[in-house]
Design an enzyme around this catalytic site. Structure first.
Site, PDB file in Angstrom:
ATOM      1  N   SER A 194       0.834  -1.304  -0.019  1.00  0.00           N
ATOM      2  CA  SER A 194      -0.026   0.053  -0.196  1.00  0.00           C
ATOM      3  C   SER A 194       0.896   1.250  -0.193  1.00  0.00           C
ATOM      4  CB  SER A 194      -1.001  -0.261   1.227  1.00  0.00           C
ATOM      5  OG  SER A 194      -1.758   1.341   1.400  1.00  0.00           O
ATOM      6  N   TYR A 218      -1.994  -0.521  10.224  1.00  0.00           N
ATOM      7  CA  TYR A 218      -1.666  -0.927   8.751  1.00  0.00           C
ATOM      8  C   TYR A 218      -0.404  -0.534   7.944  1.00  0.00           C
ATOM      9  CZ  TYR A 218      -3.278  -2.197   4.054  1.00  0.00           C
ATOM     10  OH  TYR A 218      -3.406  -2.649   2.525  1.00  0.00           O
TER      11      TYR A 218
END
Length: 295
Positions: A158, A214
């Protein structure tokens, strides 16, 4: 930056098709979402594909739905957050196939809603998103055929874990210094974050602001991927990361600007790049490749 066409060559395209049914690809966390769509696409293109899932029932249901479409796909249970499961999977793959060509580390978790930023489950997120892929790669390294034309690792990552999201100058410099970066330093960074989470001081230390746990897990995964790519360069194995962007999956609660099938198409394109176009140590933000260290 290098813009890339995200359409995958069809099996009839002899000029770019380097793979065959003998090419073995493993996709983790593939009972749904991008992983499921990627397994389907790779099988359609004629590879031997292994679908893994933490949940056996859901994994078998995914397999059956694909087999009902005429696709030949293998299944094995794998929980990347469990080291014993990783070792069992490595043994299963070694006994059943004896080799590996492509590994796509897709399995990942986040416990945040789109507009929230809790770190309540930070340990689980780090264990699944960073240590899971790392330990799996280490367990499977001996199985790669070590062919510069075929052997590839693609870590689904990501842009939340890119250096430009880090606000701590010392941390940013640590990750940017490629000559001094090491696995120990990456793991120390992760341990530091988890320690600050336990103490309730993590907000004071310049970590990424969005989905912090995350983001840190992907920050560590990106750094490890870059380190591994450098270590494996010249040894017949490429290592790259791919950010599918805001995709409509369970993790995003169905929100997003693209479908899992669109993200899987791009991932398949990157996983199956022609040998003469295959880079290593790259972070692909959708279909644009950039050096992770420069972002």
């Amino acid at each position: 930056m290098l813009a890339m066409d995200c359409k995958v060559s069809t099996p009839s395209s002899a000029r770019t098709k380097w793979w065959s049914k003998e090419t073995v690809a493993v996709v983790t966390g593939a009972n749904k979402g991008i992983g499921f769509a990627l397994v389907k696409r790779l099988a359609e293109l004629g590879l031997t594909v292994v679908l893994t899932s933490r949940d056996v029932t859901r994994g078998k249901a995914a397999i059956e739905s694909l087999r009902a479409q005429g696709l030949d796909i293998e299944f094995c249970q794998l929980d990347v957050g469990d080291s014993s499961s990783i070792m069992a999977f490595a043994s299963w793959l070694r006994q059943g196939f004896g080799r590996l060509d492509i590994l796509v580390n897709n399995a990942g978790v986040s416990f945040n809603e789109i507009d929230t930023n809790s770190v309540e489950h930070a340990e689980t997120v780090i264990r699944t998103n960073f240590y899971g892929p790392k330990l799996l790669i280490e367990a499977l390294l001996p199985l790669f055929r070590r062919s510069s034309a075929m052997s590839r690792i693609l870590n689904i990552s990501s842009q939340l874990g890119l250096l430009n999201k880090v606000r701590n100058p010392a941390l940013k410099e640590l990750l940017r210094d490629e000559d001094k970066l090491s696995e120990e330093k990456i793991e120390h960074m992760v341990s530091q974050f988890l320690d600050q989470v336990k103490k309730g001081t993590w907000q004071e230390h310049g970590w990424p602001k969005v989905w912090t746990d995350y983001a840190v897990s992907k920050l560590a995964l990106n750094a490890y991927s870059r380190l591994l790519a450098k270590k494996q360069e010249g040894h017949g194995l490429s290592v790259n990361c791919f950010c599918p962007g805001f995709t409509r999956t369970a993790m995003t609660r169905g929100q997003g600007s693209r479908t899992p099938e669109e993200a899987a198409e791009a991932a398949a394109r990157l996983a199956l790049l022609p040998p003469n176009e295959l880079p290593t140590g790259k972070f692909f933000k959708w279909c644009t490749s950039t050096l992770y260290s420069k972002l």
